[in-house]
Design a protein around this motif. Structure first.
Motif, PDB file in Angstrom:
ATOM      1  N   MET A  71     -41.153 109.713 -53.728  1.00 29.50           N
ATOM      2  CA  MET A  71     -42.307 109.875 -54.618  1.00 29.50           C
ATOM      3  C   MET A  71     -42.082 109.148 -55.940  1.00 29.50           C
ATOM      4  N   GLY A  72     -40.818 108.794 -56.162  1.00 25.33           N
ATOM      5  CA  GLY A  72     -40.537 108.148 -57.437  1.00 25.33           C
ATOM      6  C   GLY A  72     -40.636 109.137 -58.583  1.00 25.33           C
ATOM      7  N   LEU A 117     -47.629 117.200 -48.852  1.00 25.13           N
ATOM      8  CA  LEU A 117     -46.335 117.848 -48.684  1.00 25.13           C
ATOM      9  C   LEU A 117     -45.190 116.839 -48.601  1.00 25.13           C
ATOM     10  N   PHE A 118     -45.426 115.685 -47.942  1.00 26.42           N
ATOM     11  CA  PHE A 118     -44.326 114.730 -47.803  1.00 26.42           C
ATOM     12  C   PHE A 118     -43.885 114.191 -49.163  1.00 26.42           C
ATOM     13  N   ARG A 119     -44.854 114.051 -50.063  1.00 25.80           N
ATOM     14  CA  ARG A 119     -44.515 113.551 -51.397  1.00 25.80           C
ATOM     15  C   ARG A 119     -43.777 114.618 -52.193  1.00 25.80           C
ATOM     16  N   ARG A 135     -41.862 116.992 -50.871  1.00 26.62           N
ATOM     17  CA  ARG A 135     -40.494 117.101 -50.338  1.00 26.62           C
ATOM     18  C   ARG A 135     -39.597 116.001 -50.891  1.00 26.62           C
ATOM     19  N   SER A 136     -40.105 114.751 -50.893  1.00 26.64           N
ATOM     20  CA  SER A 136     -39.245 113.656 -51.362  1.00 26.64           C
ATOM     21  C   SER A 136     -39.021 113.784 -52.868  1.00 26.64           C
ATOM     22  N   ARG A 183     -36.442 116.398 -53.610  1.00 25.31           N
ATOM     23  CA  ARG A 183     -35.108 115.893 -53.267  1.00 25.31           C
ATOM     24  C   ARG A 183     -34.575 115.008 -54.409  1.00 25.31           C
ATOM     25  N   ASP A 184     -35.434 114.104 -54.907  1.00 19.70           N
ATOM     26  CA  ASP A 184     -35.031 113.225 -56.028  1.00 19.70           C
ATOM     27  C   ASP A 184     -34.613 114.056 -57.245  1.00 19.70           C
ATOM     28  N   GLU A 194     -34.320 107.241 -43.400  1.00 18.09           N
ATOM     29  CA  GLU A 194     -34.609 107.358 -44.835  1.00 18.09           C
ATOM     30  C   GLU A 194     -34.834 105.935 -45.316  1.00 18.09           C
ATOM     31  N   HIS A 224     -43.689 104.567 -52.677  1.00 10.21           N
ATOM     32  CA  HIS A 224     -43.806 105.903 -53.271  1.00 10.21           C
ATOM     33  C   HIS A 224     -42.427 106.551 -53.421  1.00 10.21           C
ATOM     34  N   GLY A 225     -41.385 105.741 -53.497  1.00 13.26           N
ATOM     35  CA  GLY A 225     -40.028 106.286 -53.638  1.00 13.26           C
ATOM     36  C   GLY A 225     -39.352 106.404 -52.283  1.00 13.26           C
ATOM     37  N   LYS A 226     -38.187 107.076 -52.302  1.00 11.38           N
ATOM     38  CA  LYS A 226     -37.405 107.187 -51.063  1.00 11.38           C
ATOM     39  C   LYS A 226     -38.013 108.273 -50.185  1.00 11.38           C
ATOM     40  N   LEU A 227     -38.307 107.929 -48.944  1.00 11.95           N
ATOM     41  CA  LEU A 227     -38.914 108.913 -48.034  1.00 11.95           C
ATOM     42  C   LEU A 227     -38.096 109.010 -46.756  1.00 11.95           C
ATOM     43  N   LYS A 228     -38.082 110.222 -46.200  1.00 13.57           N
ATOM     44  CA  LYS A 228     -37.489 110.432 -44.873  1.00 13.57           C
ATOM     45  C   LYS A 228     -38.627 110.707 -43.898  1.00 13.57           C
ATOM     46  N   ASP A 288     -39.812 114.207 -43.985  1.00 10.37           N
ATOM     47  CA  ASP A 288     -40.697 114.652 -45.071  1.00 10.37           C
ATOM     48  C   ASP A 288     -42.117 114.878 -44.555  1.00 10.37           C
ATOM     49  N   PHE A 289     -42.453 114.246 -43.432  1.00  8.01           N
ATOM     50  CA  PHE A 289     -43.820 114.326 -42.894  1.00  8.01           C
ATOM     51  C   PHE A 289     -43.990 115.486 -41.905  1.00  8.01           C
ATOM     52  N   ARG A 290     -42.909 116.265 -41.700  1.00  9.54           N
ATOM     53  CA  ARG A 290     -42.981 117.383 -40.755  1.00  9.54           C
ATOM     54  C   ARG A 290     -44.162 118.294 -41.108  1.00  9.54           C
ATOM     55  N   GLN A 296     -51.123 111.523 -42.103  1.00  9.56           N
ATOM     56  CA  GLN A 296     -50.652 110.661 -43.186  1.00  9.56           C
ATOM     57  C   GLN A 296     -50.424 109.252 -42.637  1.00  9.56           C
ATOM     58  N   PRO A 316     -47.975 105.141 -48.749  1.00  6.37           N
ATOM     59  CA  PRO A 316     -46.705 104.449 -49.022  1.00  6.37           C
ATOM     60  C   PRO A 316     -46.429 103.346 -48.012  1.00  6.37           C
TER      61      PRO A 316
END
Lengths: 78, 216
Positions: A1-2, A38-40, A42-43, A46-47, B20, B25-29, B32-34, B71, B101
Motif C-alpha cells: 500500500m505504500g 482488505l488487501f491494501r 493487510r499490506s 505489514r509495512d 510477494e 501500491h507498495g509491496k503486496l502478497k 493479501d487478497f484472501r 480485485q 495495483p
C-alpha cells in the motif's frame, strides 16, 4: 500500500491506518472503518509493523510508542 | 532485455502459488487478497498501444468487478517507475484513472511462477495472461492471448459471473451463458438419479442434458 515513505515516516495512507488502530483492531475491522480494500489494509499493516509503528497480537493490531508518536506529530490526539 | 525461462504453469483447481512483489501500491502478497476474488493479468510492456487499450478497458470494468468482490492486479516486467509514468500518461492522454495495483516484475519471479512468458512469442515479455483466483486462493480460470490481440474484458466479467453462479447454485453454465439465462444441472452420477432427474421438472432434452432457471 505504500504506507511507509522511503525515509521511514508513515505516509498519509499509513497515518489513516494508524489512526484506525488506536484501539486494537483486526485487518477486517480496519478495512471496514477506513473503507479501504482488505488487501491494501493487510499490506499496509505489514509495512507499518515492519517499520515499528504497530505490533500484532493474536491477529489484532495495536499502536506502539513510535506509532503513537507519529500520530501526535500528525496532530492526532491519542 | 534478459531472456527468461518459461517457468511453470499453474493448474486449474489447485492453489495459486504465493508470491510477494513490488507494485504501484507498495509491496503486496497474493495472500493479501484472501477473501476476495482476484483477476491477475499480465501485459507485455508499458507504453505500448494494445496494452494501453487493455488498461483503459480494465479500468472501465473496475466498478463492476468491485460489485462482485473482485480485485484486479496487473503485471509486467517493467519497473514501478515505468508503471507510474505510464499510468499518469494514460490519465493525462485518455482521462482514465487506473485504480488497481500493477506488479513490477523486474526479476520475472512472478511471471515464471505463473508461466506468463511464452518463449515462442517473446523471450523477454509476458504474454496477455489472465488468472482468476477465488477467495480461497484456488486458480479457477486461465486465459492466454498473444501479444497482438487485446483481451475482451466483457468476457472476463461474464466468466466471473459464471464462476460465482456455479459456486452459489452448484450448477454449470452453457456456451455463451449470460446472467439470467438458464443454467445446466450437473449430469446425474447414477442410473437411479438419471431416472429421478426426468421427474424433477427440469427442462430436459435427455437424462444427461437438463437446464433450469435460477431463482430471480
Amino acid at each position: 500500500m505504500g504506507c511507509v515513505s522511503p525515509d521511514g515516516r508513515p505516509t498519509e495512507s499509513g497515518k489513516k491506518l494508524l489512526q484506525a488502530a488506536v484501539e486494537s483492531r483486526t485487518p477486517e475491522e480496519i478495512a471496514e472503518e477506513t473503507k479501504l480494500p482488505l488487501f491494501r489494509v493487510r499490506s499496509g499493516l505489514r509495512d507499518l509493523t515492519e517499520a515499528g509503528y504497530l505490533r500484532e497480537e493474536g491477529g489484532r493490531y495495536l499502536l506502539t510508542d513510535s506509532g503513537k508518536e507519529a500520530l501526535r506529530k500528525a496532530g492526532v490526539v491519542v | 532485455m534478459e531472456e527468461a525461462p518459461a517457468g511453470t504453469l499453474p493448474r486449474l483447481g489447485e492453489k495459486a502459488p504465493e508470491f510477494e512483489a513490488m507494485t504501484t501500491h507498495g509491496k503486496l502478497k497474493l495472500s493479501d487478497f484472501r477473501g476476495s476474488w482476484l483477476v491477475m493479468f499480465s501485459h507485455p510492456a508499458d507504453f505500448t498501444p494494445v496494452c494501453t487499450t487493455e488498461f483503459i478497458a480494465f479500468a472501465k470494468i473496475y466498478d463492476e468487478l468491485q460489485k462482485r468482490n473482485v480485485q484486479l492486479l496487473g503485471l509486467s516486467v517493467d519497473s514501478v517507475s515505468s508503471h507510474i509514468a505510464w499510468i499518469r500518461n494514460i490519465e493525462e492522454k485518455f482521462g482514465v484513472k487506473i485504480p488497481f495495483p500493477v506488479i513490477a516484475d523486474l526479476d520475472k519471479k512472478v511471471s515464471q511462477l505463473y508461466g506468463m512468458i511464452m518463449p515462442g512469442e517473446s523471450k523477454t515479455e509476458t504474454a496477455r495472461c489472465v488468472f482468476v483466483i477465488d477467495p480461497n486462493g484456488i486458480v479457477r480460470a486461465m486465459i492466454y492471448y498473444p501479444l497482438t490481440t487485446g483481451r475482451n474484458t466483457d468476457e472476463i466479467l461474464r466468466l466471473i459471473d459464471a464462476l460465482q453462479t456455479t459456486d452459489k447454485h452448484h450448477v454449470a453454465t452453457p456456451a455463451n451463458w449470460r446472467p439470467g439465462d438458464d443454467v445446466i444441472v450437473p449430469p446425474p452420477a447414477t442410473q437411479e438419479a438419471a431416472e429421478e432427474r426426468l421427474r424433477e421438472g427440469y427442462e430436459c432434452k435427455d437424462w444427461y442434458f437438463c437446464k433450469k432457471k435460477l431463482p430471480g
